[in-house]
Scaffold this active site. Structure first.
Site, mmCIF file in Angstrom:
data_model
loop_
_atom_site.group_PDB
_atom_site.id
_atom_site.type_symbol
_atom_site.label_atom_id
_atom_site.label_comp_id
_atom_site.label_asym_id
_atom_site.label_seq_id
_atom_site.Cartn_x
_atom_site.Cartn_y
_atom_site.Cartn_z
ATOM 1 N N PHE A 23 -29.397 15.425 -27.263
ATOM 2 C CA PHE A 23 -29.268 15.571 -25.911
ATOM 3 C C PHE A 23 -30.821 14.950 -25.076
ATOM 4 C CE2 PHE A 23 -27.086 19.721 -26.777
ATOM 5 C CZ PHE A 23 -25.884 19.137 -26.278
ATOM 6 N N LYS A 38 -26.198 7.942 -27.151
ATOM 7 C CA LYS A 38 -27.511 8.275 -27.974
ATOM 8 C C LYS A 38 -27.273 7.806 -29.548
ATOM 9 C CE LYS A 38 -29.395 12.098 -28.335
ATOM 10 N NZ LYS A 38 -28.462 12.302 -27.546
#
Length: 549
Positions: A296, A66
């Site tokens: 996350f 990410k």
């Protein structure tokens, strides 16, 4: 294989004044911290830039990337001629020395100076830790010297913090050794990223708002149940003094010289998981495109980005990127880590249920979505095509990205797709209204985002929520604390489980930050180290740090 650290250490670090100039800033607008870091002296309070969120599928040991994608996309936007800046969170020492490693990206999509950022950086985390523990010390001192506020030692809720994984500190006893050492009571430590002071710094609009929020912290209760504020023991002024520099965003650069603002670092599994509002709004005033990440998977970071950060700061994201890897989707499809190299289209298709649900959830907030497939060398054409087919039914494009190996040039297709999405009118809306009761908000997140069936409250949870509503906190959003590995509270339930029971074991009021934390399952606010922590491999050789990842 060349490591991320080796790539970062070979990079040419441009003078930070040059990076500032790329944002239209002068030497008077920054406070240098050496050659490659600075703080913004007077950060802008907003602008017309378009806000792009990077989120991901539920994380696995196979990796998703990410932060790497956030960096690669920002570099790519500049590559195609757009004025872009990235906004990231600061790494915590806990993961750096534990399992996950640092948080500056990877390969040729990194932020530098990598070692500085991943370790002490500009001292923000140390300041937050000190401010939090100053309040702890002043609270115990207040009780020792007469307890004028009438605090019930058995109802103190304010714990101490440390920016390190240390399971032995989860539950402690303080005040041992007789009356001279204070009142004996049970307490414990959380990791600094879970501190309400961290959340306050990340959600404050400016220094005045920071001070006001510190004053609103509730540290415990009296015997009659009335809550005690931090201002009643005289702590907020000194706490604000410790945070006076920490509240200013940090300016650094990517390997390609793209400006990056890194500020704040809450985890998304136990806190709200977003970088600071001050940094984000400053970036929106300095660039046309602001790429930020939320921690996350989208069930945690993105939901809190929308329902807490955007709600409180008045932000409206223009587009979102959901990051996935073929390797991670195979794990969600039931393939063990040791077998991920072999082609397995069926496992990719099965695991893609996790990606589809995250995409559905983000689209549910009215935000246009694109999927970024962070490519690994072992990915096959059939597997990549399967991912694209799975999200195509949702009207979403899946774009192959190679920024890890090629930097910004490897993500130009993603950049062009993001620009196109951001040009569309935003229909962003939050998941629930402010006036919804607190328990109903918990149920709404659990059912709408996680797809839970039964939501079970531990004894006292609903009563405590009702008390807080009567005290004026009904309008606060919910910050769910849940395992990052699953939509459920059970980290072993991969893929896209539904209809499960979600246990709410505890709720905590973060009045200064402006939300209520709901802890689910066995999630811990103080992590522990693994059997063989990364710290065992970190060293200094000939004056250079080694082993940092």
């Amino acid at each position: 294989m060349t490591t991320d650290l080796a790539i970062a250490q070979r990079a040419t670090l441009r003078p930070i004044g040059e990076i500032a100039a790329r944002l239209g800033l002068t030497d008077d607008d920054i406070i240098p911290y050496g050659r490659g870091k600075a703080k913004l002296a007077n950060p802008p309070s907003g602008g017309d830039g378009k806000l792009i969120l990077v989120t991901a599928i539920s994380p696995t040991p196979a990796g998703e990337g990410k932060t790497t994608t956030t960096v690669g996309l920002t570099d790519a936007l500049r590559e195609v001629g757009a004025n872009a800046v990235a906004c990231l969170r600061e790494p915590s020492l806990g993961p750096c020395f534990g399992v996950k490693g640092g948080a500056t990206g990877g390969g040729y999509a990194q932020v530098i100076p990598m070692e500085d950022i991943n370790l002490h950086f500009t001292g923000d985390f140390h300041a937050i830790t000190s401010a939090h523990n100053l309040l702890s010390a002043m609270l115990d001192n207040h009780i020792h010297w007469g307890n004028a506020a009438g605090i019930d030692p058995g109802r103190i809720t304010w714990r101490r913090v440390l920016d390190m994984n240390d399971r032995a500190l989860r539950n402690t006893v303080v005040g041992l050794g007789g009356r001279a050492n204070g009142v004996t009571r049970e307490t414990g430590f959380d990791i600094t990223v879970a501190s309400e002071v961290m959340a306050i710094l990340c959600l404050a609009r400016d220094k005045a708002d920071l001070h006001a929020r510190l004053s609103e912290i509730r540290v415990g209760a009296r015997a009659d149940g009335s809550l005690v504020k931090a201002e009643e023991i005289g702590a907020p002024g000194a706490m604000a003094a410790l945070l006076n520099d920490a509240v200013l965003p940090n300016l650094v650069q990517t390997l390609e010289g793209t400006p990056v603002l890194i500020h704040g670092g809450p985890f998304a599994n136990i806190a709200h998981g977003c970088n600071s509002v001050i940094a984000t709004k400053a970036a929106l005033g300095l660039a046309d495109y602001v790429v930020t990440e939320a921690g996350f998977g989208a069930d945690l970071g993105a939901e809190k980005f929308f329902d807490i950060k955007c709600r409180k700061a008045g932000l409206a994201p223009s587009a979102a990127v959901v990051v996935a890897t073929v390797r991670a989707l195979k794990m969600h499809g039931g393939i063990p880590r040791g077998e991920l190299q072999a082609e397995n289209v069926a496992a990719v298709k099965a695991g893609a249920a996790n990606l589809v649900r995250h995409v559905e959830n983000v689209k549910g907030f009215g935000v246009p979505v694109v999927v970024a497939i962070n490519r690994f060398t072992a990915d096959t054409e059939a597997e990549l095509a399967t991912v694209a087919e799975c999200v195509e039914a949702l009207g979403v494009e899946a774009i192959l990205c190679e920024h890890w190996a090629k930097g910004g040039k490897g993500a130009t297709a993603l950049a062009e797709a993001v620009i196109a999405l951001a040009a569309e009118p935003s229909e962003f809306s939050v998941l629930y209204p402010d006036r919804m009761p607190l328990w109903d908000k918990i149920e709404t997140v659990a059912r709408s985002i996680y797809r839970a069936g039964e939501i079970v409250a531990a004894p006292g949870v609903r009563e405590r929520l009702s008390q807080w509503e009567e005290a004026g906190f009904r309008d606060l959003p919910i910050c769910m604390a849940k395992t990052q590995s699953s939509f459920s509270a059970d980290p072993t339930k991969l893929g896209a489980p539904k209809g499960f029971s979600l246990p709410i074991r505890e709720v905590r009021l973060s009045a200064g930050a402006g939300f209520v934390v709901a802890l689910t399952g066995e999630v811990m606010t103080m992590p522990g180290l693994p059997r063989h922590p990364a710290a065992e491999h970190i060293d200094v050789v000939d004056g250079r740090i080694t082993g940092l990842s």
